[in-house]
Design a protein around this motif. Structure first.
Motif, PDB file in Angstrom:
ATOM      1  N   ASN A  93       0.800  -1.226   0.000  1.00  0.00           N
ATOM      2  CA  ASN A  93       0.000   0.000   0.000  1.00  0.00           C
ATOM      3  C   ASN A  93       0.831   1.274   0.000  1.00  0.00           C
ATOM      4  O   ASN A  93       0.496   2.245   0.670  1.00  0.00           O
ATOM      5  N   LEU A  94       1.903   1.276  -0.776  1.00  0.00           N
ATOM      6  CA  LEU A  94       2.626   2.539  -0.970  1.00  0.00           C
ATOM      7  C   LEU A  94       1.759   3.444  -1.836  1.00  0.00           C
ATOM      8  O   LEU A  94       0.901   2.974  -2.577  1.00  0.00           O
ATOM      9  N   PHE A  95       1.998   4.753  -1.733  1.00  0.00           N
ATOM     10  CA  PHE A  95       1.229   5.687  -2.546  1.00  0.00           C
ATOM     11  C   PHE A  95       1.881   5.758  -3.924  1.00  0.00           C
ATOM     12  O   PHE A  95       3.000   6.263  -4.058  1.00  0.00           O
ATOM     13  N   PRO A  96       1.214   5.255  -4.959  1.00  0.00           N
ATOM     14  CA  PRO A  96       1.885   5.087  -6.261  1.00  0.00           C
ATOM     15  C   PRO A  96       2.197   6.403  -6.961  1.00  0.00           C
ATOM     16  O   PRO A  96       3.018   6.425  -7.870  1.00  0.00           O
ATOM     17  N   HIS A  97       1.548   7.500  -6.543  1.00  0.00           N
ATOM     18  CA  HIS A  97       1.787   8.776  -7.227  1.00  0.00           C
ATOM     19  C   HIS A  97       2.910   9.567  -6.567  1.00  0.00           C
ATOM     20  O   HIS A  97       3.127  10.721  -6.914  1.00  0.00           O
ATOM     21  N   MET A  98       3.624   8.937  -5.625  1.00  0.00           N
ATOM     22  CA  MET A  98       4.725   9.634  -4.954  1.00  0.00           C
ATOM     23  C   MET A  98       5.985   8.767  -5.020  1.00  0.00           C
ATOM     24  O   MET A  98       5.897   7.541  -5.022  1.00  0.00           O
ATOM     25  N   ILE A 106       5.404  12.277   3.433  1.00  0.00           N
ATOM     26  CA  ILE A 106       4.089  12.926   3.370  1.00  0.00           C
ATOM     27  C   ILE A 106       3.387  13.000   4.729  1.00  0.00           C
ATOM     28  O   ILE A 106       2.891  14.056   5.123  1.00  0.00           O
ATOM     29  N   ALA A 107       3.391  11.890   5.481  1.00  0.00           N
ATOM     30  CA  ALA A 107       2.674  11.925   6.762  1.00  0.00           C
ATOM     31  C   ALA A 107       3.441  12.743   7.800  1.00  0.00           C
ATOM     32  O   ALA A 107       2.844  13.400   8.646  1.00  0.00           O
ATOM     33  N   LEU A 141       6.160   1.639  -8.458  1.00  0.00           N
ATOM     34  CA  LEU A 141       6.051   0.644  -9.521  1.00  0.00           C
ATOM     35  C   LEU A 141       7.404   0.272 -10.115  1.00  0.00           C
ATOM     36  O   LEU A 141       7.537  -0.737 -10.789  1.00  0.00           O
ATOM     37  N   ARG A 155       8.410   4.140   5.921  1.00  0.00           N
ATOM     38  CA  ARG A 155       7.321   5.119   6.026  1.00  0.00           C
ATOM     39  C   ARG A 155       6.684   5.071   7.418  1.00  0.00           C
ATOM     40  O   ARG A 155       6.396   6.100   8.022  1.00  0.00           O
TER      41      ARG A 155
ATOM     42  N   GLY B 179      -6.790  -0.153   0.185  1.00  0.00           N
ATOM     43  CA  GLY B 179      -5.571  -0.138   0.982  1.00  0.00           C
ATOM     44  C   GLY B 179      -4.909   1.224   1.038  1.00  0.00           C
ATOM     45  O   GLY B 179      -4.196   1.526   1.991  1.00  0.00           O
ATOM     46  N   GLN B 180      -5.167   2.077   0.032  1.00  0.00           N
ATOM     47  CA  GLN B 180      -4.582   3.409   0.028  1.00  0.00           C
ATOM     48  C   GLN B 180      -5.149   4.242   1.172  1.00  0.00           C
ATOM     49  O   GLN B 180      -4.413   4.915   1.895  1.00  0.00           O
ATOM     50  N   ALA B 183      -3.805   2.765   4.460  1.00  0.00           N
ATOM     51  CA  ALA B 183      -2.419   3.140   4.738  1.00  0.00           C
ATOM     52  C   ALA B 183      -2.359   4.579   5.231  1.00  0.00           C
ATOM     53  O   ALA B 183      -1.663   4.892   6.202  1.00  0.00           O
ATOM     54  N   LEU B 187      -1.370   6.028   9.128  1.00  0.00           N
ATOM     55  CA  LEU B 187      -0.291   6.978   9.394  1.00  0.00           C
ATOM     56  C   LEU B 187      -0.803   8.181  10.182  1.00  0.00           C
ATOM     57  O   LEU B 187      -0.082   9.154  10.387  1.00  0.00           O
ATOM     58  N   MET B 189      -3.495  10.129   9.364  1.00  0.00           N
ATOM     59  CA  MET B 189      -4.220  11.161   8.612  1.00  0.00           C
ATOM     60  C   MET B 189      -5.713  11.050   8.903  1.00  0.00           C
ATOM     61  O   MET B 189      -6.235   9.948   9.048  1.00  0.00           O
ATOM     62  N   ILE B 198      -4.180  11.715  -0.731  1.00  0.00           N
ATOM     63  CA  ILE B 198      -3.876  10.378  -1.245  1.00  0.00           C
ATOM     64  C   ILE B 198      -4.904   9.901  -2.273  1.00  0.00           C
ATOM     65  O   ILE B 198      -4.537   9.505  -3.386  1.00  0.00           O
ATOM     66  N   GLN B 202      -4.985  10.404  -6.936  1.00  0.00           N
ATOM     67  CA  GLN B 202      -4.928   9.171  -7.724  1.00  0.00           C
ATOM     68  C   GLN B 202      -6.170   9.013  -8.589  1.00  0.00           C
ATOM     69  O   GLN B 202      -6.092   8.565  -9.735  1.00  0.00           O
ATOM     70  N   ARG B 205      -5.910  11.152 -11.704  1.00  0.00           N
ATOM     71  CA  ARG B 205      -5.071  10.517 -12.711  1.00  0.00           C
ATOM     72  C   ARG B 205      -5.827   9.438 -13.484  1.00  0.00           C
ATOM     73  O   ARG B 205      -5.713   9.318 -14.690  1.00  0.00           O
ATOM     74  N   GLY B 282       0.996   1.619 -17.215  1.00  0.00           N
ATOM     75  CA  GLY B 282       1.518   1.981 -15.896  1.00  0.00           C
ATOM     76  C   GLY B 282       0.964   1.139 -14.771  1.00  0.00           C
ATOM     77  O   GLY B 282       1.627   0.923 -13.776  1.00  0.00           O
ATOM     78  N   ARG B 283      -0.286   0.677 -14.883  1.00  0.00           N
ATOM     79  CA  ARG B 283      -0.911   0.012 -13.726  1.00  0.00           C
ATOM     80  C   ARG B 283      -0.801  -1.491 -13.794  1.00  0.00           C
ATOM     81  O   ARG B 283      -0.781  -2.039 -14.832  1.00  0.00           O
TER      82      ARG B 283
END
Lengths: 253, 283
Positions: A93-98, A106-107, A141, A155, B179-180, B183, B187, B189, B198, B202, B205, B282-283
């Motif tokens: 569950n990493l943030f794929p856009h970062m 970020i946090a 990715l 993280r 999961g985003q 996660a 943390l 948030m 977050i 996404q 996009r 990409g995905r």
């Protein structure tokens, strides 16, 4: 008030999903600095238990007390409490856009309100610690599963948690990458981090854990030192589970 | 399949050998292709002979009339088309995001309002919405759409676009893995913080390719500004073409305007499909 001597204390925890009762009264505690591994067959409720500790799942009843703060109190500041608990997921569950660095920053920036320079310094230290300092600018990715999971650990660590939760952290990894992640976790344990780990890695549980908890059918069947639970299990259910896991080619089908 | 029943042919291990009676599949294909070419040539020859090319060119592609459309075609008409559609797209996006979030809200009345809005405005013809805006001052005396003519045109396109945009954005938000959010929450948030830093980035996009197509569709719908009774400096491409065509009693301006639309829409469509492909990789 509960005296603050447990890192986390769980009392009579129940969790239902509709009619299905997944946790049927869990009692246990983790002391500061302890590493506790939770093992058990799939569907035994281990992941649900872990997710109840930081309230990603709302328990149906029972108490979860973290460093003296009762998380199951309806009026608790759950966001503040979660800052003290790091969580590592099976699917990373990493943030794929970062980038990796941004993931770790970020946090710190948005939650702990650390300045950019400070957050970046702490992020780099933690990425260094998990052995991927050279991949700071890579996007998730572009990383292997093992690298992604280590970024996820960094993280969580960057928030200075008092307790780290690991939810089957190596189950989604290719076999040759499991070792990288387990090594990082072992180092963390040696540094005195309090850890609650749901895992199928018996070698890790045996070598690193102070205590092993065996769960089956929503209850804790056995709870004791690693050598005892894995080495000389007392209960028939534990024995048969361990036989299946440790000697998978000779199970009674 | 009748050959199979002939007893003379003995069945080998792989079954009966294929029959050689009639035309082979290759021959049949050849004939079919020849027929298709002949049909095409016949239609082309018929049209070439039947149409009076001189008159057609005189009416639809008269260079002197085409020259008359410049420079206003670009400096006024295209500029206004872009103002209306970019403005409409911008507000449709914001309003769409608001309704997408309301549609997924835990507050039930918010969901009802969002569903009602989306269902109503997705189901109405765009022209009807523009006519409604035209009559708005009658319904609400003293009310004026801010921004004058531009404001009215942009409001119309906003309403037309936002219902579709809400559904697209909702799909985008739901396509972000659970999961985003977990996660981000783990943390520390808050839900709102996790959404803004977050999940929404996404989701945006994910919806870039479909929203590019929606922009193209808004660009075409901006022609409906015609019905707001715009004039002078506010005309957009279609109204401009229509006016010029009346002035010169010649259809050339309409063709010119059509080509101008294509100059914008074809590259955008191409861009959308490229973005789609990149995302698929990409995905």
């Amino acid at each position: 008030m509960t005296p603050v001597n447990h890192a986390v204390e769980i009392r009579d925890l129940h969790k239902h999903f509709g009619k299905l009762e997944v946790l049927k009264g869990i009692d246990f505690a983790v002391d500061p600095g302890q590493v506790v591994c939770v093992i058990g067959p799939s569907g035994s409720g281990k992941s649900t238990l872990l997710r109840c500790v930081n309230l990603l799942e709302q328990p149906t009843s029972g108490r979860v007390v973290l460093e003296g703060v009762e998380l199951t109190d309806r009026d608790v500041d759950i966001d503040a409490a979660r800052r003290r608990v790091g969580m590592v997921f099976q699917q990373f569950n990493l943030f794929p856009h970062m980038t990796a660095l941004q993931n770790v920053m970020i946090a710190q920036r948005r939650v702990l309100k650390r300045g950019r320079a400070e957050a970046e310094k702490i992020a780099r230290e933690n990425l260094e610690k998990v052995g991927i300092a050279d991949k700071c600018d890579a996007y998730p990715l572009q990383l292997s599963g093992g690298q992604q999971q280590r970024v996820a650990i960094a993280r969580a660590l960057a928030m200075n948690p008092a307790l780290m939760l690991f939810d089957e952290p190596t189950s989604a990894l290719d076999p040759e990458l499991v070792g990288d992640v387990l090594t990082v976790m072992r180092k963390l344990a040696e540094e005195g981090m309090t850890m609650l780990v749901v895992t199928h890695e018996m070698a890790f549980a045996r070598d690193v854990a102070d205590r092993v908890v065996f769960m089956d059918g929503g209850v804790i069947v056995e709870d004791g030192p690693a050598a005892q639970v894995i080495g000389e299990p007392q209960h028939e259910r534990t024995k048969s589970f361990l036989r299946r896991v440790l000697d998978p080619t000779h199970t009674d089908v | 399949m009748t050959e199979q029943s002939t007893p003379a042919e003995s069945a080998g291990p792989a079954g009966t050998p294929p029959g050689r009676t009639g035309l082979s599949p290759r021959k049949k294909q050849q004939i079919s292709r020849i027929v298709q070419y002949v049909a095409l040539v016949a239609v082309v020859v018929f049209l070439a002979l039947r149409i009076e090319w001189g008159q057609l060119a005189e009416n639809f592609a008269k260079p002197e009339v085409a020259a008359e459309t410049l420079p206003d075609l670009f400096t006024v008409a295209l500029k206004n088309t872009i103002i209306y559609s970019v403005g409409g797209f911008f507000f449709a996006f914001l309003l769409g995001l608001l309704f997408a979030l309301m549609r997924m809200s835990s507050v039930r009345p918010y969901r009802w309002i969002a569903i009602a809005y989306i269902e109503i405005f997705r189901g109405l013809p765009a022209l009807l919405i523009f006519l409604l805006i035209l009559f708005l001052p009658l319904a609400l005396p003293g009310f004026e759409v801010p921004g004058g003519t531009y404001g009215q045109g942009i409001l119309g396109l906003t309403i037309v676009g936002s219902a579709y945009m809400a559904e697209t954005l909702r799909a985008g938000l739901q396509a972000v893995p659970k999961g985003q959010m977990e996660a981000a929450r783990s943390l520390g948030m808050s839900h709102a913080r996790a959404m803004t830093t977050i999940v929404i980035p996404q989701a945006v996009r994910i919806v870039i390719p479909p929203t590019t197509n929606q922009f193209v569709s808004l660009l075409k719908d901006s022609s409906l500004v015609l019905f707001l009774g715009v004039s002078g400096d506010y005309v957009e491409l279609t109204k401009f073409g229509n006016d010029m065509a009346s002035t010169f009693a010649n259809a050339t301006p309409i063709l010119v305007v059509g080509v101008t639309y294509l100059l914008v829409t074809i590259p955008l469509g191409y861009l959308a499909s490229r973005l789609e492909k990149r995302q698929a990789r990409g995905r």
